[in-house]
Design a protein around this motif. Structure first.
Motif, PDB file in Angstrom:
ATOM      1  N   HIS A  50       0.818  -1.223   0.000  1.00 57.35           N
ATOM      2  CA  HIS A  50       0.000   0.000   0.000  1.00 57.35           C
ATOM      3  C   HIS A  50       0.857   1.280   0.000  1.00 57.35           C
ATOM      4  CE1 HIS A  50      -3.569   2.400   0.976  1.00 57.35           C
ATOM      5  NE2 HIS A  50      -2.842   3.017   1.896  1.00 57.35           N
ATOM      6  N   HIS A  60       1.158   4.507  -2.595  1.00 55.87           N
ATOM      7  CA  HIS A  60       1.145   5.943  -2.291  1.00 55.87           C
ATOM      8  C   HIS A  60       2.387   6.633  -2.865  1.00 55.87           C
ATOM      9  CE1 HIS A  60      -2.341   6.678   0.159  1.00 55.87           C
ATOM     10  NE2 HIS A  60      -2.053   5.741   1.047  1.00 55.87           N
ATOM     11  N   SER A  65       0.634   9.323   5.973  1.00 54.45           N
ATOM     12  CA  SER A  65      -0.745   8.833   5.858  1.00 54.45           C
ATOM     13  C   SER A  65      -1.332   8.707   7.256  1.00 54.45           C
ATOM     14  CB  SER A  65      -0.738   7.490   5.138  1.00 54.45           C
ATOM     15  OG  SER A  65      -0.163   6.513   5.971  1.00 54.45           O
ATOM     16  N   ASP A  89      -6.331   7.228  -0.143  1.00 54.43           N
ATOM     17  CA  ASP A  89      -6.389   5.885  -0.721  1.00 54.43           C
ATOM     18  C   ASP A  89      -7.188   5.847  -2.024  1.00 54.43           C
ATOM     19  OD1 ASP A  89      -4.912   5.148   1.408  1.00 54.43           O
ATOM     20  OD2 ASP A  89      -6.528   4.141   2.477  1.00 54.43           O
TER      21      ASP A  89
HETATM   22 ZN    ZN Z   1      -3.230   4.945   2.444  1.00 52.51          ZN
END
Ligand code: ZN
Ligand code: KG4
Length: 341
Positions: free
Chosen positions: A111, A115, A136, A304
């Motif tokens: 993840h 980003h 984040s 996201d």
């Molecule tokens: Zn995220």
């Protein structure tokens, strides 16, 4: 190569179609914010169940928007971690099932790598090497990036992530979840200089962060305002401004230090907090003085989304990477353990 990307690590169901030749063809997002708001934060079980409901309609929507058929898809990419295990499993199972049914490969994406690479979707993408500030809800990290999968962790938060600090500070003043955008909005009407918050860990060397003390500072200030005869709406705005300034300045000081240490003058900011206008402006000023440049994604690709997963997955698939049929996700997963391309 046409890649269908699925993101389900937390409270957003993101789906996108990325073509290695033509770029991003379509993307769609369903945010669960309204579902979790009354609880003041994400409820993992509710998140998983909602991802199940949203996933297939979003995939159909993206295919329709791009004018493509399932038969056109060459591969799938899904977020395999870090994140909420139940939520991750929805995306992983769905991607693996579709890959099996369509006889195409699937790749699990980190993840935070998603980003980190999101600014590559913009018109002027950054070139390697650069320093990346990942900010984040779950992570605050400074990373030296020499290529995809070539990550050297320079520093990270020892306690709360920057986004988490925004969320907790907002919550203690009775603001809605997620707190980052709420604080940013209120800060615009804050009184400069009424409160001054500390800049944690800037007076000692190193590139680590600590944001949990700021939340306590905000709590004490908020309690003083409540005990006094203050206009509480204005107090919220003034605390929001002081808090945001402290976070932004602390991040800017550490970024400057990381650039100096690495000898680089290119900075990428990514993750939900990189949508923050004050942070962008501060970093742009600092990079201007260094004759360097700061890169970030459009706001909806800072938080996201499926596009970043489709993009990152596509790069790894093009390099020949893919998973076997086992459905594996990881709640915790250090980004430095990823293979270099
Ligand atoms: Zn995220
Ligand atoms: O990257 P992200 O969508 O999810 C995670 O991977 O955690 O980041 C969400 C975080 C939340 O903490 C949210 O409050 C914060 O990003 N955020 C912001 C802004 N927009 C989102 N923080 C400050 N200013 C913003 N404009």
């Amino acid at each position: 190569m046409l890649v269908l990307g699925l993101e389900t690590s937390c409270d957003e169901t993101g789906v996108a179609l990325y073509d290695s030749e033509r770029g991003l063809l379509a993307d769609a997002l369903f945010s669960q914010i309204d579902l979790h708001r009354i609880y003041g934060g994400v409820v993992p079980e509710l998140a998983s169940r909602d991802h199940v409901k949203r996933m297939l309609p979003l995939i159909r929507q993206v295919l329709d928007e791009a004018g493509r058929e399932p038969a056109d898809i060459d591969a799938l990419a899904y977020t395999a971690g870090p994140g909420l295990v139940g939520a991750l499993l929805v995306g992983a199972s769905c991607a693996q099932a579709l890959a099996f049914a369509w006889s195409v490969p699937a790749v699990g994406v980190h993840h935070m790598e998603g980003h980190l690479l999101a600014p590559m979707l913009e018109e002027q993408p950054p070139a390697f090497p650069f320093v990346a500030l990942l900010v984040s809800g779950g992570h605050t990290q400074l990373v030296r990036v020499d290529g995809i999968g070539q990550y050297q962790l320079l520093g990270e938060s020892l306690d709360d992530a920057a986004g988490e600090a925004f969320d907790k500070t907002a919550k203690l003043m009775g603001l809605n979840y997620p707190g980052g955008p709420e604080i940013a909005r209120l800060a615009e009407q804050g009184t400069p200089g009424r409160f001054v918050f500390p800049r944690p860990m800037t007076d000692r060397p190193g590139l680590d962060f600590s944001f949990s003390g700021l939340k306590t500072f905000a709590l004490n200030t908020w309690q003083q305002c409540r005990d006094g005869d203050d206009d509480l709406d204005q107090a919220r705005r003034d605390i929001a401004l002081a808090f945001q300034q402290a976070v932004v300045e602390t991040l800017t000081i550490k970024c400057k230090r990381a650039l100096k240490q690495t000898g680089l003058n290119s900075l990428v900011i990514a993750g939900g907090v990189s949508a923050n206008k004050a942070l962008r402006e501060h970093l742009e000023r600092m990079l201007g003085e260094l004759k360097g440049k700061v890169f970030y994604a459009r706001p909806r690709f800072c938080t996201d989304n499926g596009a970043m997963i489709a993009y990152a997955g596509c790069q790894r698939l093009l390099a020949g990477q893919h998973e076997d049929l086992a459905i594996k996700v990881q709640a915790r997963w250090p980004m430095e353990s990823l293979p270099a391309l």
